[in-house]
Write a protein that holds these residues in place. Structure first.
Motif, PDB file in Angstrom:
ATOM      1  N   ALA A  21       0.730  -1.337   0.071  1.00 34.68           N
ATOM      2  CA  ALA A  21      -0.047  -0.016  -0.014  1.00 34.68           C
ATOM      3  C   ALA A  21       0.834   1.336  -0.019  1.00 34.68           C
ATOM      4  O   ALA A  21       0.562   2.268  -0.568  1.00 34.68           O
ATOM      5  CB  ALA A  21      -0.827  -0.109   1.146  1.00 34.68           C
ATOM      6  N   LEU A  22       1.916   1.400   0.824  1.00 34.28           N
ATOM      7  CA  LEU A  22       2.891   2.420   0.700  1.00 34.28           C
ATOM      8  C   LEU A  22       3.230   2.474  -0.582  1.00 34.28           C
ATOM      9  O   LEU A  22       3.765   3.667  -1.080  1.00 34.28           O
ATOM     10  CB  LEU A  22       4.011   2.177   1.991  1.00 34.28           C
ATOM     11  CG  LEU A  22       4.710   3.353   2.129  1.00 34.28           C
ATOM     12  CD1 LEU A  22       4.017   4.864   2.316  1.00 34.28           C
ATOM     13  CD2 LEU A  22       5.897   3.273   3.406  1.00 34.28           C
ATOM     14  N   ARG A  23       3.993   1.451  -1.095  1.00 30.07           N
ATOM     15  CA  ARG A  23       4.659   1.620  -2.416  1.00 30.07           C
ATOM     16  C   ARG A  23       3.692   2.037  -3.601  1.00 30.07           C
ATOM     17  O   ARG A  23       3.978   3.142  -4.308  1.00 30.07           O
ATOM     18  CB  ARG A  23       5.115   0.316  -2.797  1.00 30.07           C
ATOM     19  CG  ARG A  23       6.501   0.179  -2.451  1.00 30.07           C
ATOM     20  CD  ARG A  23       7.278  -1.197  -3.347  1.00 30.07           C
ATOM     21  NE  ARG A  23       6.293  -2.384  -3.177  1.00 30.07           N
ATOM     22  CZ  ARG A  23       6.144  -3.316  -2.116  1.00 30.07           C
ATOM     23  NH1 ARG A  23       6.981  -3.355  -1.187  1.00 30.07           N
ATOM     24  NH2 ARG A  23       5.659  -4.270  -2.302  1.00 30.07           N
ATOM     25  N   ASP A  24       2.240   1.815  -3.281  1.00 33.95           N
ATOM     26  CA  ASP A  24       1.433   2.093  -4.232  1.00 33.95           C
ATOM     27  C   ASP A  24       0.969   3.680  -3.972  1.00 33.95           C
ATOM     28  O   ASP A  24       0.629   4.425  -5.100  1.00 33.95           O
ATOM     29  CB  ASP A  24       0.039   1.162  -4.271  1.00 33.95           C
ATOM     30  CG  ASP A  24       0.321   0.123  -4.613  1.00 33.95           C
ATOM     31  OD1 ASP A  24       1.200  -0.184  -5.383  1.00 33.95           O
ATOM     32  OD2 ASP A  24      -0.701  -0.967  -4.389  1.00 33.95           O
ATOM     33  N   ALA A  25       1.340   4.145  -2.968  1.00 37.96           N
ATOM     34  CA  ALA A  25       1.117   5.597  -2.626  1.00 37.96           C
ATOM     35  C   ALA A  25       2.055   6.758  -3.217  1.00 37.96           C
ATOM     36  O   ALA A  25       1.936   7.819  -3.305  1.00 37.96           O
ATOM     37  CB  ALA A  25       1.080   5.781  -1.109  1.00 37.96           C
ATOM     38  N   ALA A  26       3.223   6.092  -3.516  1.00 39.11           N
ATOM     39  CA  ALA A  26       4.483   6.942  -4.177  1.00 39.11           C
ATOM     40  C   ALA A  26       3.849   7.718  -5.313  1.00 39.11           C
ATOM     41  O   ALA A  26       2.910   7.244  -6.187  1.00 39.11           O
ATOM     42  CB  ALA A  26       5.444   5.823  -4.586  1.00 39.11           C
ATOM     43  N   GLY A  27       4.028   8.799  -5.160  1.00 39.18           N
ATOM     44  CA  GLY A  27       3.584  10.038  -6.242  1.00 39.18           C
ATOM     45  C   GLY A  27       2.229  10.559  -6.051  1.00 39.18           C
ATOM     46  O   GLY A  27       1.823  11.548  -6.741  1.00 39.18           O
ATOM     47  N   THR A  28       1.843  10.130  -4.791  1.00 35.34           N
ATOM     48  CA  THR A  28       0.524  10.697  -4.490  1.00 35.34           C
ATOM     49  C   THR A  28       0.754  11.389  -3.141  1.00 35.34           C
ATOM     50  O   THR A  28       1.499  11.172  -2.525  1.00 35.34           O
ATOM     51  CB  THR A  28      -0.624   9.808  -4.392  1.00 35.34           C
ATOM     52  OG1 THR A  28      -0.541   8.733  -3.283  1.00 35.34           O
ATOM     53  CG2 THR A  28      -0.609   8.775  -5.678  1.00 35.34           C
ATOM     54  N   GLY A  29      -0.282  12.199  -2.967  1.00 35.43           N
ATOM     55  CA  GLY A  29      -0.240  12.829  -1.552  1.00 35.43           C
ATOM     56  C   GLY A  29       1.000  13.591  -1.194  1.00 35.43           C
ATOM     57  O   GLY A  29       1.695  13.863  -2.231  1.00 35.43           O
ATOM     58  N   GLU A  61      12.283  -1.824   6.019  1.00 37.37           N
ATOM     59  CA  GLU A  61      12.632  -2.006   4.354  1.00 37.37           C
ATOM     60  C   GLU A  61      11.322  -1.700   3.717  1.00 37.37           C
ATOM     61  O   GLU A  61      11.633  -1.047   2.455  1.00 37.37           O
ATOM     62  CB  GLU A  61      12.450  -3.616   4.203  1.00 37.37           C
ATOM     63  CG  GLU A  61      12.577  -4.298   2.917  1.00 37.37           C
ATOM     64  CD  GLU A  61      12.502  -5.630   2.957  1.00 37.37           C
ATOM     65  OE1 GLU A  61      11.826  -6.344   2.255  1.00 37.37           O
ATOM     66  OE2 GLU A  61      13.176  -6.426   3.962  1.00 37.37           O
ATOM     67  N   MET A  62      10.204  -1.539   4.221  1.00 39.70           N
ATOM     68  CA  MET A  62       9.064  -0.927   3.685  1.00 39.70           C
ATOM     69  C   MET A  62       9.361   0.401   3.534  1.00 39.70           C
ATOM     70  O   MET A  62       9.076   0.815   2.318  1.00 39.70           O
ATOM     71  CB  MET A  62       7.719  -1.021   4.583  1.00 39.70           C
ATOM     72  CG  MET A  62       6.576  -0.488   4.080  1.00 39.70           C
ATOM     73  SD  MET A  62       5.197  -0.482   5.517  1.00 39.70           S
ATOM     74  CE  MET A  62       5.525   0.476   6.666  1.00 39.70           C
ATOM     75  N   ILE A  63       9.821   1.141   4.409  1.00 38.72           N
ATOM     76  CA  ILE A  63      10.096   2.833   4.203  1.00 38.72           C
ATOM     77  C   ILE A  63      11.065   3.034   3.236  1.00 38.72           C
ATOM     78  O   ILE A  63      11.055   3.758   2.410  1.00 38.72           O
ATOM     79  CB  ILE A  63      10.285   3.447   5.764  1.00 38.72           C
ATOM     80  CG1 ILE A  63       9.087   3.313   6.579  1.00 38.72           C
ATOM     81  CG2 ILE A  63      10.848   4.727   5.495  1.00 38.72           C
ATOM     82  CD1 ILE A  63       8.045   3.905   6.341  1.00 38.72           C
ATOM     83  N   ALA A  64      12.085   2.203   3.362  1.00 39.03           N
ATOM     84  CA  ALA A  64      13.044   2.330   2.358  1.00 39.03           C
ATOM     85  C   ALA A  64      12.852   2.126   0.917  1.00 39.03           C
ATOM     86  O   ALA A  64      13.230   2.834   0.069  1.00 39.03           O
ATOM     87  CB  ALA A  64      14.347   1.556   2.648  1.00 39.03           C
ATOM     88  N   ASP A  65      11.966   1.261   0.659  1.00 35.27           N
ATOM     89  CA  ASP A  65      11.516   0.915  -0.777  1.00 35.27           C
ATOM     90  C   ASP A  65      10.618   2.141  -1.067  1.00 35.27           C
ATOM     91  O   ASP A  65      10.638   2.508  -2.307  1.00 35.27           O
ATOM     92  CB  ASP A  65      10.473  -0.375  -0.677  1.00 35.27           C
ATOM     93  CG  ASP A  65      11.318  -1.817  -0.524  1.00 35.27           C
ATOM     94  OD1 ASP A  65      12.660  -1.504  -0.571  1.00 35.27           O
ATOM     95  OD2 ASP A  65      10.709  -2.883  -0.282  1.00 35.27           O
ATOM     96  N   TYR A  66       9.615   2.599  -0.314  1.00 32.45           N
ATOM     97  CA  TYR A  66       8.778   3.512  -0.570  1.00 32.45           C
ATOM     98  C   TYR A  66       9.631   4.980  -1.069  1.00 32.45           C
ATOM     99  O   TYR A  66       9.560   5.539  -1.853  1.00 32.45           O
ATOM    100  CB  TYR A  66       8.039   3.997   0.638  1.00 32.45           C
ATOM    101  CG  TYR A  66       7.150   5.222   0.235  1.00 32.45           C
ATOM    102  CD1 TYR A  66       6.201   5.380  -0.298  1.00 32.45           C
ATOM    103  CD2 TYR A  66       7.499   6.469   1.219  1.00 32.45           C
ATOM    104  CE1 TYR A  66       5.508   6.686  -0.696  1.00 32.45           C
ATOM    105  CE2 TYR A  66       7.154   7.669   1.161  1.00 32.45           C
ATOM    106  CZ  TYR A  66       5.785   7.914   0.247  1.00 32.45           C
ATOM    107  OH  TYR A  66       5.325   8.752  -0.187  1.00 32.45           O
ATOM    108  N   LEU A  67      10.741   5.087  -0.180  1.00 33.33           N
ATOM    109  CA  LEU A  67      11.545   6.292  -0.367  1.00 33.33           C
ATOM    110  C   LEU A  67      12.231   6.422  -1.648  1.00 33.33           C
ATOM    111  O   LEU A  67      12.276   7.209  -2.441  1.00 33.33           O
ATOM    112  CB  LEU A  67      12.519   6.500   0.648  1.00 33.33           C
ATOM    113  CG  LEU A  67      11.996   7.226   2.343  1.00 33.33           C
ATOM    114  CD1 LEU A  67      12.987   7.050   3.324  1.00 33.33           C
ATOM    115  CD2 LEU A  67      11.275   8.470   1.920  1.00 33.33           C
ATOM    116  N   ALA A  68      12.750   4.984  -2.009  1.00 33.14           N
ATOM    117  CA  ALA A  68      13.472   4.675  -3.046  1.00 33.14           C
ATOM    118  C   ALA A  68      12.550   5.135  -4.460  1.00 33.14           C
ATOM    119  O   ALA A  68      12.816   5.771  -5.404  1.00 33.14           O
ATOM    120  CB  ALA A  68      13.925   3.452  -3.421  1.00 33.14           C
TER     121      ALA A  68
END
Length: 195
Positions: free
Chosen positions: A74-82, A133-140
């Motif tokens: 869900a967090l990866r899917d939020a990349a580019g939004t909000g 790991e979740m946060i690092a993937d999202y930030l990348a």
């Protein structure tokens, strides 16, 4: 509790009972008797599904760690939004309003549990390492989209964000931090890397 009565998914029922006990009373509240009483099952049910209580606790912790997969997607899917800070604050709040803080205390509290987890979990504390790991993937992903400075290092920022959030939520006896406090903490950690 009568024997021979089907109780559905006994493992999940016991895990849910452990969740409630851990959230209400911390690691010392988790005993085999307390878990089976909370689950409404006979004590033998726990021992039918797990080698012993530490095996139950290890499987419980790993189950809760694997539940991070949905949050990560869900967090990866939020990349580019909000906003990046808003997405991070929401994700960190979701992690630490769950049983995560209790799991950290549980793993710290029980030596045998840590030893069992080391057999399948390479390093760190389950749930926290998943959150990093979740946060690092999202930030990348956000860096690739140009919403973070190209020099931003997700592998360094992620543990700082998780550690900061853990400290905010660690006091189980007080009130949880406000959404604004979490957003402010995220903004402080992210500093000048937000574009």
């Amino acid at each position: 509790m009568p024997t021979g009565v089907p109780i559905g998914d006994a493992r999940e029922r016991l895990f849910d009972a452990a969740d409630r006990l851990l959230l209400q009373g911390g690691p010392s509240a988790l005993t085999s008797r307390a878990v089976t009483d909370e689950a409404g099952t006979a004590k033998g049910v726990l021992h039918r599904h797990f080698a012993d209580f530490d095996d139950f606790l290890a499987q419980f912790v790993l189950d809760r760690a694997h539940r991070m997969d949905e949050r990560a997607a869900a967090l990866r899917d939020a990349a580019g939004t909000g906003t990046v800070a808003g997405n991070l604050a929401e994700a960190l709040t979701a992690v630490f309003e769950s049983v995560a803080v209790g799991i950290v205390a549980l793993v710290t509290f029980r030596d045998e549990l840590r030893a069992r987890l080391r057999e399948t979990w390479p390093a760190g504390v389950p749930v926290l390492t998943d959150a990093v790991e979740m946060i690092a993937d999202y930030l990348a992903a956000e860096r690739e989209l140009g919403r973070l400075d190209p020099g931003a290092e997700p592998e360094g920022l992620a543990p700082m964000l998780v550690g900061t959030a853990h400290l905010l939520f660690a006091d189980r006896t007080g009130r949880p931090p406000t959404a604004e406090a979490v957003r402010n903490a995220v903004a402080s950690v992210m500093g000048g890397v937000l574009v």
